[in-house]
Design an enzyme around this catalytic site. Structure first.
Site, PDB file in Angstrom:
ATOM      1  N   LYS A  36      55.760  58.211  53.307  1.00 24.17           N
ATOM      2  CA  LYS A  36      56.587  59.350  53.722  1.00 24.17           C
ATOM      3  C   LYS A  36      57.587  58.849  54.757  1.00 24.17           C
ATOM      4  O   LYS A  36      57.200  58.199  55.727  1.00 24.17           O
ATOM      5  CB  LYS A  36      55.712  60.435  54.340  1.00 24.17           C
TER       6      LYS A  36
ATOM      7  N   GLU B  80      62.314  65.689  46.801  1.00 23.92           N
ATOM      8  CA  GLU B  80      61.599  66.972  46.880  1.00 23.92           C
ATOM      9  C   GLU B  80      62.455  68.040  47.567  1.00 23.92           C
ATOM     10  O   GLU B  80      62.427  68.172  48.789  1.00 23.92           O
ATOM     11  CB  GLU B  80      60.275  66.804  47.638  1.00 23.92           C
TER      12      GLU B  80
ATOM     13  N   LYS C 262      60.160  66.106  42.612  1.00 25.87           N
ATOM     14  CA  LYS C 262      58.979  66.905  42.974  1.00 25.87           C
ATOM     15  C   LYS C 262      59.479  68.324  43.257  1.00 25.87           C
ATOM     16  O   LYS C 262      59.902  68.628  44.372  1.00 25.87           O
ATOM     17  CB  LYS C 262      58.284  66.321  44.204  1.00 25.87           C
TER      18      LYS C 262
END
Length: 254
Positions: free
Chosen positions: A97, A179, A221
């Site tokens: 991340k 995302e 995502k």
């Protein structure tokens, strides 16, 4: 394993497998440990992650990739083996991340922008050396129809940031998970979610194209098209599935 971005991306979405999110921040995992009466220390956090990564059958059969936190990608197991090596030994792909969380946008109450681009090129180069082959960045798009949230500016800013992140990832040999999450909080209906998510995805792919990001080497995502949690009418599972797939066919390049 192949180092080509498109091969890594295909391996991440292998049939019957999913991605394990082990990227909780130290603050978030402390809250979870507090619930079960476990002290949050570097060792206890490592032991928790190591326990998961050593569940050989589950990791081998069901996990294609593991998203790690900055602390975790640098940690060794109790026996000195890097946690990244445990993941790779199972056949799963280590990931990281890299965003720094969402902060409020000046002059746009209720809108947020995800931060973390400063120094990202250098961090990605280091994460690649540590074994990461994919990364995650989450843009947050809230819906509040009473305040005209999200604004077009918020959607543009977040998708532009996602595209810049994705390009930097690919430069480093890392597959970006892109995302743009439209939140399910709020009282909006499913059609509002559809419209906002469509606007977000259309803008996202405009930005990815403009940034010359190789789409075959990315993972999207997305959120589902769904009623807000506080909506008076909750859409059925069938309606959610139908509208979500319809939206992807309209907006996501084949």
């Amino acid at each position: 394993m192949s180092e080509r971005l498109e091969d890594i991306a295909v391996a991440m979405v292998a049939n019957g497998k999913g991605i394990l999110a082990a990227d909780e921040s130290s603050g978030t995992i402390k809250k979870r440990f507090d619930v079960i009466g476990v002290e949050s220390t570097a060792d206890s956090r490592r032991d928790y992650r190591e326990m998961m990564f050593r569940t050989k059958e589950a990791m081998t059969k069901y996990i294609s990739g593991v998203i790690l936190y900055d602390e975790t990608i640098r940690q060794n197991a109790a026996d000195g083996t890097p946690l990244v090596e445990l993941i790779k030994a199972s056949g799963a792909i280590p990931g990281i991340k890299v965003d720094a969380g969402a902060k409020g946008i000046v002059n746009f109450p209720g809108d947020t922008i995800t931060e973390g681009l400063d120094g990202l090129r250098e961090r990605l180069a280091e994460y690649y050396k540590l074994g990461a082959r994919f990364a995650k960045w989450r843009g947050v798009i809230d819906i509040d129809t009473t305040r005209s949230v999200p604004s077009a500016y918020s959607i543009a800013a977040n998708t532009h940031a996602l595209a810049r992140y994705a390009a930097l990832c690919q430069e480093a040999g890392i597959v970006p998970i892109v995302e743009p999450e439209v939140l399910m909080d709020g009282a909006h209906d499913i059609d509002t979610c559809y419209d906002v998510t469509k606007a977000t995805l259309v803008k996202l792919y405009d930005e990815l194209y403009a940034a010359r990001v190789k789409l075959e080497g990315t993972i999207l995502k997305p959120n589902m098209v769904i009623s807000g949690k506080k909506a008076a009418r909750q859409a059925s599972a069938e309606e959610i599935a139908e509208k979500t797939i319809k939206l992807f066919r309209e907006t996501v390049p084949a």
